[in-house]
Write a protein that holds these residues in place. Structure first.
Motif, PDB file in Angstrom:
ATOM      1  N   ARG A 189       0.815  -1.217   0.000  1.00  0.00           N
ATOM      2  CA  ARG A 189       0.000   0.000   0.000  1.00  0.00           C
ATOM      3  C   ARG A 189       0.850   1.270   0.000  1.00  0.00           C
ATOM      4  O   ARG A 189       0.435   2.313  -0.495  1.00  0.00           O
ATOM      5  CB  ARG A 189      -0.934  -0.040   1.212  1.00  0.00           C
ATOM      6  N   GLY A 190       2.065   1.197   0.534  1.00  0.00           N
ATOM      7  CA  GLY A 190       2.938   2.353   0.606  1.00  0.00           C
ATOM      8  C   GLY A 190       4.013   2.090   1.627  1.00  0.00           C
ATOM      9  O   GLY A 190       4.076   1.007   2.224  1.00  0.00           O
ATOM     10  N   PRO A 191       4.890   3.059   1.872  1.00  0.00           N
ATOM     11  CA  PRO A 191       5.970   2.858   2.832  1.00  0.00           C
ATOM     12  C   PRO A 191       5.460   2.411   4.201  1.00  0.00           C
ATOM     13  O   PRO A 191       4.590   3.041   4.799  1.00  0.00           O
ATOM     14  CB  PRO A 191       6.632   4.244   2.912  1.00  0.00           C
ATOM     15  N   GLY A 192       5.988   1.283   4.679  1.00  0.00           N
ATOM     16  CA  GLY A 192       5.622   0.774   5.990  1.00  0.00           C
ATOM     17  C   GLY A 192       4.335  -0.009   6.044  1.00  0.00           C
ATOM     18  O   GLY A 192       4.005  -0.594   7.086  1.00  0.00           O
ATOM     19  N   ALA A 193       3.578  -0.073   4.973  1.00  0.00           N
ATOM     20  CA  ALA A 193       2.260  -0.711   5.001  1.00  0.00           C
ATOM     21  C   ALA A 193       2.381  -2.228   5.088  1.00  0.00           C
ATOM     22  O   ALA A 193       3.221  -2.833   4.412  1.00  0.00           O
ATOM     23  CB  ALA A 193       1.449  -0.317   3.776  1.00  0.00           C
ATOM     24  N   THR A 194       1.535  -2.851   5.899  1.00  0.00           N
ATOM     25  CA  THR A 194       1.602  -4.291   6.124  1.00  0.00           C
ATOM     26  C   THR A 194       0.209  -4.897   6.241  1.00  0.00           C
ATOM     27  O   THR A 194      -0.786  -4.203   6.458  1.00  0.00           O
ATOM     28  CB  THR A 194       2.375  -4.631   7.418  1.00  0.00           C
ATOM     29  N   ALA A 195       0.175  -6.221   6.100  1.00  0.00           N
ATOM     30  CA  ALA A 195      -1.008  -7.024   6.403  1.00  0.00           C
ATOM     31  C   ALA A 195      -0.693  -7.856   7.638  1.00  0.00           C
ATOM     32  O   ALA A 195       0.475  -8.141   7.935  1.00  0.00           O
ATOM     33  CB  ALA A 195      -1.358  -7.916   5.213  1.00  0.00           C
ATOM     34  N   LEU A 196      -1.730  -8.279   8.358  1.00  0.00           N
ATOM     35  CA  LEU A 196      -1.569  -9.037   9.593  1.00  0.00           C
ATOM     36  C   LEU A 196      -2.096 -10.451   9.405  1.00  0.00           C
ATOM     37  O   LEU A 196      -3.278 -10.654   9.093  1.00  0.00           O
ATOM     38  CB  LEU A 196      -2.325  -8.362  10.738  1.00  0.00           C
ATOM     39  N   HIS A 197      -1.208 -11.439   9.622  1.00  0.00           N
ATOM     40  CA  HIS A 197      -1.595 -12.848   9.572  1.00  0.00           C
ATOM     41  C   HIS A 197      -1.690 -13.350  11.006  1.00  0.00           C
ATOM     42  O   HIS A 197      -0.755 -13.202  11.792  1.00  0.00           O
ATOM     43  CB  HIS A 197      -0.555 -13.649   8.791  1.00  0.00           C
ATOM     44  N   VAL A 198      -2.836 -13.938  11.356  1.00  0.00           N
ATOM     45  CA  VAL A 198      -3.100 -14.372  12.726  1.00  0.00           C
ATOM     46  C   VAL A 198      -3.476 -15.846  12.728  1.00  0.00           C
ATOM     47  O   VAL A 198      -4.361 -16.265  11.961  1.00  0.00           O
ATOM     48  CB  VAL A 198      -4.235 -13.554  13.372  1.00  0.00           C
ATOM     49  N   ASP A 199      -2.820 -16.603  13.598  1.00  0.00           N
ATOM     50  CA  ASP A 199      -3.158 -18.006  13.805  1.00  0.00           C
ATOM     51  C   ASP A 199      -3.925 -18.100  15.118  1.00  0.00           C
ATOM     52  O   ASP A 199      -3.375 -17.857  16.195  1.00  0.00           O
ATOM     53  CB  ASP A 199      -1.887 -18.854  13.859  1.00  0.00           C
ATOM     54  N   ILE A 200      -5.218 -18.430  15.004  1.00  0.00           N
ATOM     55  CA  ILE A 200      -6.086 -18.517  16.170  1.00  0.00           C
ATOM     56  C   ILE A 200      -6.395 -19.995  16.394  1.00  0.00           C
ATOM     57  O   ILE A 200      -7.296 -20.555  15.780  1.00  0.00           O
ATOM     58  CB  ILE A 200      -7.394 -17.728  15.961  1.00  0.00           C
ATOM     59  N   ALA A 201      -5.580 -20.647  17.233  1.00  0.00           N
ATOM     60  CA  ALA A 201      -5.778 -22.068  17.543  1.00  0.00           C
ATOM     61  C   ALA A 201      -5.838 -22.916  16.281  1.00  0.00           C
ATOM     62  O   ALA A 201      -6.696 -23.786  16.136  1.00  0.00           O
ATOM     63  CB  ALA A 201      -7.032 -22.257  18.382  1.00  0.00           C
ATOM     64  N   GLY A 202      -4.939 -22.641  15.348  1.00  0.00           N
ATOM     65  CA  GLY A 202      -4.860 -23.431  14.130  1.00  0.00           C
ATOM     66  C   GLY A 202      -5.695 -22.925  12.980  1.00  0.00           C
ATOM     67  O   GLY A 202      -5.564 -23.425  11.861  1.00  0.00           O
ATOM     68  N   ARG A 203      -6.554 -21.954  13.228  1.00  0.00           N
ATOM     69  CA  ARG A 203      -7.318 -21.320  12.161  1.00  0.00           C
ATOM     70  C   ARG A 203      -6.689 -19.974  11.851  1.00  0.00           C
ATOM     71  O   ARG A 203      -6.339 -19.229  12.756  1.00  0.00           O
ATOM     72  CB  ARG A 203      -8.779 -21.143  12.576  1.00  0.00           C
ATOM     73  N   THR A 204      -6.559 -19.672  10.585  1.00  0.00           N
ATOM     74  CA  THR A 204      -5.783 -18.496  10.214  1.00  0.00           C
ATOM     75  C   THR A 204      -6.644 -17.437   9.548  1.00  0.00           C
ATOM     76  O   THR A 204      -7.547 -17.732   8.760  1.00  0.00           O
ATOM     77  CB  THR A 204      -4.637 -18.883   9.276  1.00  0.00           C
ATOM     78  N   VAL A 205      -6.330 -16.197   9.886  1.00  0.00           N
ATOM     79  CA  VAL A 205      -6.988 -15.034   9.304  1.00  0.00           C
ATOM     80  C   VAL A 205      -5.901 -14.107   8.764  1.00  0.00           C
ATOM     81  O   VAL A 205      -4.872 -13.888   9.420  1.00  0.00           O
ATOM     82  CB  VAL A 205      -7.826 -14.268  10.356  1.00  0.00           C
ATOM     83  N   LEU A 206      -6.124 -13.557   7.588  1.00  0.00           N
ATOM     84  CA  LEU A 206      -5.236 -12.541   7.039  1.00  0.00           C
ATOM     85  C   LEU A 206      -6.028 -11.258   6.877  1.00  0.00           C
ATOM     86  O   LEU A 206      -6.954 -11.186   6.069  1.00  0.00           O
ATOM     87  CB  LEU A 206      -4.668 -12.985   5.689  1.00  0.00           C
ATOM     88  N   TYR A 207      -5.694 -10.266   7.714  1.00  0.00           N
ATOM     89  CA  TYR A 207      -6.287  -8.946   7.542  1.00  0.00           C
ATOM     90  C   TYR A 207      -5.327  -8.141   6.677  1.00  0.00           C
ATOM     91  O   TYR A 207      -4.213  -7.827   7.094  1.00  0.00           O
ATOM     92  CB  TYR A 207      -6.512  -8.230   8.881  1.00  0.00           C
ATOM     93  N   ALA A 208      -5.765  -7.802   5.478  1.00  0.00           N
ATOM     94  CA  ALA A 208      -4.838  -7.222   4.505  1.00  0.00           C
ATOM     95  C   ALA A 208      -4.987  -5.730   4.317  1.00  0.00           C
ATOM     96  O   ALA A 208      -4.034  -5.059   3.942  1.00  0.00           O
ATOM     97  CB  ALA A 208      -5.019  -7.929   3.155  1.00  0.00           C
ATOM     98  N   GLY A 209      -6.176  -5.180   4.550  1.00  0.00           N
ATOM     99  CA  GLY A 209      -6.385  -3.805   4.142  1.00  0.00           C
ATOM    100  C   GLY A 209      -6.272  -3.716   2.630  1.00  0.00           C
ATOM    101  O   GLY A 209      -6.560  -4.666   1.909  1.00  0.00           O
ATOM    102  N   ALA A 210      -5.843  -2.573   2.126  1.00  0.00           N
ATOM    103  CA  ALA A 210      -5.622  -2.423   0.679  1.00  0.00           C
ATOM    104  C   ALA A 210      -4.284  -3.047   0.313  1.00  0.00           C
ATOM    105  O   ALA A 210      -3.306  -2.917   1.050  1.00  0.00           O
ATOM    106  CB  ALA A 210      -5.656  -0.949   0.290  1.00  0.00           C
ATOM    107  N   VAL A 211      -4.234  -3.716  -0.824  1.00  0.00           N
ATOM    108  CA  VAL A 211      -2.998  -4.353  -1.274  1.00  0.00           C
ATOM    109  C   VAL A 211      -2.647  -3.867  -2.676  1.00  0.00           C
ATOM    110  O   VAL A 211      -3.508  -3.455  -3.451  1.00  0.00           O
ATOM    111  CB  VAL A 211      -3.108  -5.895  -1.274  1.00  0.00           C
ATOM    112  N   ARG A 212      -1.353  -3.942  -2.974  1.00  0.00           N
ATOM    113  CA  ARG A 212      -0.872  -3.594  -4.313  1.00  0.00           C
ATOM    114  C   ARG A 212       0.072  -4.687  -4.782  1.00  0.00           C
ATOM    115  O   ARG A 212       1.289  -4.572  -4.625  1.00  0.00           O
ATOM    116  CB  ARG A 212      -0.177  -2.233  -4.318  1.00  0.00           C
TER     117      ARG A 212
END
Length: 325
Positions: free
Chosen positions: A84-107
């Protein structure tokens, strides 16, 4: 997962890009949370710095480099680049073996040695939350490497004719990215002038020495030589101060033709095809889409995708937790 001025991962203390105060909030990019005054922020070190959390002010916040896995209670987390720009990231979370990726805007962009900016990485996940600021049928952007090359060539051509080259950007994050690209391409000999907000962001992000941005441009090019000027589209007053010895290029996905002499489509997020391909590469079983073009992207993805936002109710995982929006 709950939507209320941001995304909450139910069963965890984590909110994502929340616009009102939360105890724990992941920030995908420095322009996403405003002045909400969150208790603890999770973000890349550069994003925290751009938000003003440096030194003593950073105490209690988590500035985590990309690819460095960490834990929060029983949760396992990792930040990856979103592009998305300088410093921009997505968050990958492992919740007891189930995974979520919160990405926001991606490029995402194809591998190209000419692209000197970060692009979106991918992590497999069970559920994906992604923003679609663009995604309608008419959103088809040229490769970013081509736009960067055109921007550099255009700026060099104006400088060669002793004109100021004014580049108009949509926001501070975009301005920082353009400044980083131009400094690498043009070298230290060319003066780069930038709006005050962009200079302040460079200072907070410890990029001031690298970028060597200057303040107000000389009224006439012959006074100090032609300069590259990075201006904010909203700052019409500063643009009006420049005299006629300049040319203006507007850098944006959909730039205003009234601002400049030429429009260059500098992408800060994926177009329709790029976003759909990136989503498919995560192999997510469920996809929740936010943003202006959420309906278009959700429709293209079919039954596995839903728009996120009030007043919809949705399940995060097909066999369990719910998403209330």
């Amino acid at each position: 997962m709950t939507w209320r001025d941001g995304v909450h991962l139910t069963g965890t203390p984590i909110w994502c890009d929340a616009r009102r105060r939360r105890d724990v909030c992941f920030v995908s990019a420095a322009d996403r949370v405003g002045r909400a005054g969150h208790g603890q922020l999770i973000a890349s070190p550069l994003t925290l710095a751009l938000l003003g959390y440096t030194g003593a002010k950073s105490a209690g916040h988590l500035g985590v480099p990309v690819h460095r896995r960490f834990t929060l209670g029983t949760l396992r987390l990792e930040l990856i680049a979103s592009g998305r720009g300088p410093g921009a990231t997505a968050l990958h979370v492992d919740i007891a073996g189930r995974t979520v990726l919160y990405a926001g805007a991606v490029r995402p962009q194809p591998d190209d040695a000419r692209v000197a900016v970060e692009v979106a990485e991918v992590r497999a996940c069970n559920a994906l939350v992604v923003a679609a600021p663009y995604g309608d049928e008419h959103h088809r952007f040229p490769p970013l490497a081509d736009t960067i090359a055109r921007t550099v060539e255009w700026a060099q051509a104006q400088l060669a004719e002793a004109r100021h080259a004014v580049l108009v950007v949509d926001g501070v994050l975009e301005g920082l990215e353009v400044a980083l690209v131009l400094r690498d391409a043009l070298g230290d000999a060319i003066a780069i002038v930038a709006a005050r907000a962009i200079r302040e962001a460079a200072r907070r992000g410890e990029l001031a020495d690298k970028l060597a941005l200057r303040g107000e441009p000389a009224r006439r090019a012959q006074k100090s030589g032609p300069q590259v000027v990075i201006a904010l589209a909203a700052d019409r007053g500063s643009l009006a101060k420049l005299d006629g010895e300049r040319r203006v290029a507007s850098l944006s996905i959909e730039p205003s033709r009234e601002i400049g002499d030429v429009a260059l489509p500098w992408a800060n997020a994926a177009d329709r095809a790029g976003l759909l391909a990136w989503i498919e590469s995560t192999h997510a079983r469920e996809v929740f889409v936010t943003g202006a073009c959420a309906e278009s992207i959700a429709h293209a993805l079919g039954p596995k995708a839903r728009m996120i936002g009030p007043p919809h109710q949705m399940a995060l995982f097909g066999d369990g937790g719910e998403v209330a929006t």
